[in-house]
Design a protein around this motif. Sequence first.
Motif: not given
Lengths: 324, 324
Positions: A137-154
């Motif tokens: 389970l991941i609890r993704e903060t907005w910072e996590d989204y910007q720093n980890i998830t969004l670059p990954f998606i892109q």
Amino acid sequence: MAESPRPKRKREEEEAGAAPHDGAAAAVPPFPLAELRLRRVLRESARDKAVFLHGEVSSPSGEGTDAVIILEKTPFQEEKVLDLLKKHTKLELQMRNDIYSTYHLYPPPELSEIKTTVVYPATEKHLQKYLRQEVHLIRETWEDYQNITLPFIQSQSFSIQWVYNILEKKAEADRIIHENPDPCNGFVLVPDFKWNQTQLDDLYLIALVQRREIKSLRDLTAEHLPLLRNILQEGKEAIAKRFGVPGSQLRIYLHYQPSYYHLHVHFTALGYDAPGCSVERAHLLADVIDNLAMDSMYYQKRALTFALRADELLLKKFQEAGRV
Amino acid sequence: MAESPRPKRKREEEEAGAAPHDGAAAAVPPFPLAELRLRRVLRESARDKAVFLHGEVSSPSGEGTDAVIILEKTPFQEEKVLDLLKKHTKLELQMRNDIYSTYHLYPPPELSEIKTTVVYPATEKHLQKYLRQEVHLIRETWEDYQNITLPFIQSQSFSIQWVYNILEKKAEADRIIHENPDPCNGFVLVPDFKWNQTQLDDLYLIALVQRREIKSLRDLTAEHLPLLRNILQEGKEAIAKRFGVPGSQLRIYLHYQPSYYHLHVHFTALGYDAPGCSVERAHLLADVIDNLAMDSMYYQKRALTFALRADELLLKKFQEAGRV
């Protein structure tokens, strides 16, 4: 979620397109199940009554070729239930207590079909796909989204051409249940590939938005309320009209993480325990609308929870960032 | 949710207590399945491979007695999978496409047991219990809660003595996994009755709060944040310590509506598709905490969605109020 949905859909299309009883297929000798060596059980599901096996077929030269074999017991057929009760080969009492009793019933072979799927030859990727994976389970903060998830998606640049094909009527045009053509607040409603449309029990449709820049829940703001309200309202109406299922018997939700990053909404029968409807992945559209009405930046502020399989690349990214 | 959980717990205890192979039971002749008249299918589950039947047994006088028959296919047993592949009575190719092929496999009777449960004689209440019920989604506003749901809860006066017995160590004291005795911010963690504790796959525990006046999610405000944070933190730690399951592999949530109105939190294995974990009933504790931290009155403002079965009294109350 880390895999592009295209291969899955493509395979499903191919399978759907393959004639079950065409001459060429029937002429192919069955896979030599009986000569198979069982290597290991990849995964089993006690609830679904299914098991995923890694097998090996030896060639005359002695070299082994991998295969995946999926066994799944089949649902009861209403018209054959009486046969089952009358034609059992053996009935063993297991326990009896007051008005309750349990038995082991052994049906004749013709009433106990097992659906068998073979992938042969299977690659390491096939084996990995069916292997039981730990889930985190991941609890993704907005910072996590910007720093980890969004670059990954892109970085992944998943192809969603198949979505554009539907929106542009280049594919599946005959399957469209409802369309709102507005380029900003419109969407297309199509049956999901998992639903064969022969019974309403497992009704499953997908609304694909016309706009192309909304990747997921994380991009939504109050600006998107008209679009979301259209999907909720028109989606319910179209399903009631076409399938006779009222809105009060539909579960309408988004996934986070979604399996592809073009905003879409799931419509499933409320009585159907659809895969992906559990609380760690699904977000009710009605709640999303209320959250955005309360705070336009809700999804750019709040932590969101989701599960990742141990083999998913995004999990590795969270681990590298020290966030798991 | 309209039923008090106590009868269910009691019944499970009774059933668990019945010796499966005692001499008296074995001497009773099997229920005459083959002479049964099938009245109707009460319910079926394609996913679980189960079917619930209403049958009738004719007495010599010609009068019929009702029975419920539950048929459920059994999970695959790892040690018998190889037999299944080798000893099938027939294998029919269904379709073949590239590396994928599907078959109908017909196993011998001894490898295709069906678990059969009989309730005989069955009352109308048994039939109702197993009958498929339509499910309706309710979107309950705060006003609906005050005008419909709260008066309904108060009128029912469900007994939750069994909860108090646990909190007071009058029952199940030996089952307690963790206790925080603080009367305001404390709780007791016990295994749920659905979990037999023999495997971790379907791990299921419940945290019961020491305070007695919190009925549900609807009563929570920022005042309860210390209590909720204790449950989240200490619950994870206690489960990691006792069962070796880390917090990242737990789904931690509240139900709304709950099945009893004394605040409690569910802990289930993330990989386990636990009943009641779908988005229309479950609320992640981490989300509840964030919502309350953002707005103390969040759950006294927001609409909440839940499903009710057609036979539930609360649904009737919503219908009478013209809210369904």
